[in-house]
Design an enzyme around this catalytic site. Structure first.
Site, PDB file in Angstrom:
ATOM      1  N   HIS A   1      21.605  13.780   8.425  1.00 34.63           N
ATOM      2  CA  HIS A   1      21.479  12.825   7.319  1.00 34.63           C
ATOM      3  C   HIS A   1      20.038  12.346   7.249  1.00 34.63           C
ATOM      4  O   HIS A   1      19.383  12.147   8.271  1.00 34.63           O
ATOM      5  CB  HIS A   1      22.439  11.642   7.490  1.00 34.63           C
ATOM      6  CG  HIS A   1      22.228  10.605   6.425  1.00 34.63           C
ATOM      7  ND1 HIS A   1      22.230  10.933   5.086  1.00 34.63           N
ATOM      8  CD2 HIS A   1      21.948   9.274   6.499  1.00 34.63           C
ATOM      9  CE1 HIS A   1      21.994   9.833   4.379  1.00 34.63           C
ATOM     10  NE2 HIS A   1      21.804   8.822   5.212  1.00 34.63           N
TER      11      HIS A   1
ATOM     12  N   ASP B   1       0.840  -1.194   0.000  1.00 38.29           N
ATOM     13  CA  ASP B   1       0.000   0.000   0.000  1.00 38.29           C
ATOM     14  C   ASP B   1       0.883   1.255   0.000  1.00 38.29           C
ATOM     15  O   ASP B   1       1.617   1.499   0.967  1.00 38.29           O
ATOM     16  CB  ASP B   1      -0.920  -0.013   1.225  1.00 38.29           C
ATOM     17  CG  ASP B   1      -1.792   1.226   1.257  1.00 38.29           C
ATOM     18  OD1 ASP B   1      -2.494   1.488   0.262  1.00 38.29           O
ATOM     19  OD2 ASP B   1      -1.728   1.969   2.256  1.00 38.29           O
TER      20      ASP B   1
ATOM     21  N   CYS C   1      26.953   7.041   3.255  1.00 37.16           N
ATOM     22  CA  CYS C   1      26.296   8.329   2.975  1.00 37.16           C
ATOM     23  C   CYS C   1      27.053   9.535   3.522  1.00 37.16           C
ATOM     24  O   CYS C   1      26.537  10.647   3.485  1.00 37.16           O
ATOM     25  CB  CYS C   1      24.880   8.320   3.534  1.00 37.16           C
ATOM     26  SG  CYS C   1      23.833   7.074   2.774  1.00 37.16           S
TER      27      CYS C   1
ATOM     28  N   ARG D   1      16.078  -3.228  10.947  1.00 35.62           N
ATOM     29  CA  ARG D   1      15.894  -2.301  12.070  1.00 35.62           C
ATOM     30  C   ARG D   1      17.207  -1.993  12.781  1.00 35.62           C
ATOM     31  O   ARG D   1      17.298  -0.997  13.511  1.00 35.62           O
ATOM     32  CB  ARG D   1      14.883  -2.879  13.071  1.00 35.62           C
ATOM     33  CG  ARG D   1      13.501  -3.053  12.478  1.00 35.62           C
ATOM     34  CD  ARG D   1      12.552  -3.671  13.483  1.00 35.62           C
ATOM     35  NE  ARG D   1      12.222  -2.752  14.559  1.00 35.62           N
ATOM     36  CZ  ARG D   1      11.250  -1.849  14.483  1.00 35.62           C
ATOM     37  NH1 ARG D   1      10.524  -1.750  13.405  1.00 35.62           N
ATOM     38  NH2 ARG D   1      10.995  -1.064  15.492  1.00 35.62           N
TER      39      ARG D   1
ATOM     40  N   SER E   1      26.815   4.731   6.939  1.00 31.12           N
ATOM     41  CA  SER E   1      26.759   3.386   7.511  1.00 31.12           C
ATOM     42  C   SER E   1      28.148   2.780   7.562  1.00 31.12           C
ATOM     43  O   SER E   1      29.007   3.077   6.741  1.00 31.12           O
ATOM     44  CB  SER E   1      25.837   2.497   6.678  1.00 31.12           C
ATOM     45  OG  SER E   1      24.506   2.907   6.863  1.00 31.12           O
TER      46      SER E   1
ATOM     47  N   GLU F   1      28.973   6.356  -3.133  1.00 34.41           N
ATOM     48  CA  GLU F   1      29.060   4.897  -3.116  1.00 34.41           C
ATOM     49  C   GLU F   1      28.598   4.329  -4.453  1.00 34.41           C
ATOM     50  O   GLU F   1      28.350   3.134  -4.574  1.00 34.41           O
ATOM     51  CB  GLU F   1      28.268   4.302  -1.946  1.00 34.41           C
ATOM     52  CG  GLU F   1      26.804   4.644  -1.917  1.00 34.41           C
ATOM     53  CD  GLU F   1      26.108   3.979  -0.732  1.00 34.41           C
ATOM     54  OE1 GLU F   1      26.276   4.481   0.379  1.00 34.41           O
ATOM     55  OE2 GLU F   1      25.434   2.973  -0.921  1.00 34.41           O
TER      56      GLU F   1
END
Lengths: 349, 136
Positions: free
Chosen positions: A236, A30, A114, A201, A298, A82
């Site tokens: 960020h 959705d 990033c 997560r 990251s 990247e």
């Protein structure tokens, strides 16, 4: 570090957009729920003839259009990304040639997920401070990759921003910068793999939030400031929710972050994300205003910047290149089939 | 790409920055640059001076490519135009960042930096100029 800082800036966002709802419908999800959950309405998509090199060149040329610097005075170019077009062959050489800065300069490509673009800003600042160069050009740009059907497909987008760092005619003084870095495997792309992998997560609390909050807190302690001392804050922005949440945790208000919060309209431009936000702030900033920026890459790390806008901002020819807001509005929507063609999802040999 | 990386490398100044040249005798501007001015001939020898062209101009005429060469087949249909640059030379280039029905004779355009083609997934990538409409 007084009187060293941003002398000019430019940004670039490709015209194509795809709505989150269009991607969602392909995968039986959705769109409204996804958009609400991620805080992303649509994302930018590079055209078939655009990549990190072309985006970097356009952003750097915009930076040069706004000032009167001779490109031959640029002594260093660092391109953070990247998605460098080549694994071996520097993007910085292409950018250097295309803006007329070659051959007497230092060039290297950076990669730190990033935050490679802000790492370039730090390197240029240090080189200027050491009097090794007159001006340095730091670019953060990406045409970020996402596997078809992965959650990243709703956010991974394209764009970038370029900053000329120097001592003369500084429009935004970099008062201080510091970093916070640990070994945290929250997101990665193995060598020779086309798409990144991530820890779901796990990318949140121990990764994004820990590093940004630690870096931001350390920086405010170092320069003895509080959130209310800043007119603008940029964090960020991998999605529309994380930067709003981290700002609140640190004590910044939504009013402080909204000018630099671009991700709802163009998605996550990875190495460009926080720097496009900074470009958006510089599009409207006035003398004396103070800007707080914390990037995140990251792997993981954050770079923090305490910045003050100077009187010279009024002399910068900001109208000589498009603003972030103008490029956000200049768009053409595409369907998923076109998106698949443009982003090489239909790869075969 | 015909000629390979060496030919592309030789043409980088023209492809990236639209470097033409000017006859020191009659001041005519050429793109791509010429060894000698075809009007002044011997008088121009040693007087041809490189100049960076503005990259701005106006569409003189155009066509829409529906069956493109191998390297461009994923981009069809796309416009290719002859553009008269501000300095005088005419240049042939692809028009991007607009719908094909928006392309018009007399349209003001400016250059933009793009990938032109690549030698497959393993070969070199060739960059250069294309043109886009000037935003008022």
């Amino acid at each position: 570090m007084r009187d060293i800082g941003i002398v000019s800036y430019g940004s670039y966002i490709p015209r194509y957009r795809i709505k989150a709802g269009v991607i969602a419908s392909v995968w039986g999800k959705d769109g409204a729920t996804i958009s609400r959950g991620l805080g992303i309405n649509e994302k930018s998509v590079p055209s078939i003839d655009q990549d990190t090199a072309t985006i970097s060149v356009e952003a750097a040329r915009s930076a040069l259009k706004r000032c009167t610097i001779d490109p031959q005075d640029i002594g260093a170019i660092y391109i953070g990304s990247e998605s460098h077009p080549y694994a071996v062959k520097p993007t910085g050489t292409i950018v250097g040639e295309a803006i007329g800065a070659t051959p007497d300069l230092m060039v290297a490509d950076y990669e730190f997920a990033c935050k490679a673009g802000t790492a370039g800003v730090q390197s240029c600042t240090a080189l200027v401070k050491a009097d090794m160069i007159k001006y340095g050009l730091a670019v953060g740009a990406d045409t970020s990759q996402a596997a078809p059907g992965d959650a990243l497909e709703f956010s991974a987008s394209a764009g970038g921003a370029a900053f000329i760092i120097g001592r003369d005619n500084v429009v935004a003084t970099i008062n201080h910068t510091l970093s916070f870095t640990t070994d945290t495997p929250d997101f990665w792309r193995r060598a020779e793999r086309k798409y990144p992998s991530h820890g779901g997560r796990f990318t949140g609390t121990p990764a994004y939030f820990k590093h940004i909050i630690s870096c931001a807190t350390n920086l405010m302690q170092k320069v003895d400031t509080k959130p209310e001392d800043y007119d603008y804050a940029i964090f960020h922005q991998p999605n529309g929710k994380f930067p709003v949440s981290v700002a609140k945790k640190l004590g910044f208000t939504y009013d402080q972050i909204k000018q630099g919060l671009i991700v709802p309209y163009i998605g996550n431009t990875y190495s460009g994300a926080s720097l496009v936000g900074l470009a958006s702030v510089l599009d409207v900033a006035k003398p004396g205003e103070r800007v707080f920026l914390t990037s995140y890459g990251s792997g993981a790390g954050s770079d923090g910047f305490d910045i003050t806008i100077t009187d010279k901002i009024t002399e910068l020819a900001r109208d000589n290149a498009p603003t972030v807001a103008q490029m956000v509005e200049d768009k053409e929507y595409i369907d998923y089939g076109t998106y698949a063609k443009l982003t090489d999802l239909l790869y075969w040999e | 790409m015909a000629g390979g990386v060496a030919r592309f490398w030789r043409e980088i100044p023209q492809r990236y920055n639209i470097i033409g040249n000017k006859c020191g005798s009659c001041e005519r501007v050429f793109f791509p640059p010429r060894e000698a001015c075809p009007h002044c001939r011997r008088k121009s020898l040693g007087k041809m001076e490189d100049i960076k062209l503005s990259g701005k101009g106006e569409i003189i005429t155009y066509t829409i490519i529906h069956v493109g060469p191998e390297a461009f087949k994923e981009q069809v249909p796309y416009p290719v135009a002859i553009i008269k640059l501000e300095e005088g030379p005419q240049i042939t280039a692809q028009i991007v960042d607009c719908n094909i029905d928006e392309v018009k004779i007399g349209m003001k355009v400016e250059n933009t930096f793009r990938r032109i083609q690549e030698d497959g997934y393993t070969g070199a990538i060739y960059y250069g100029y294309k043109f886009k409409p000037v935003k008022e």
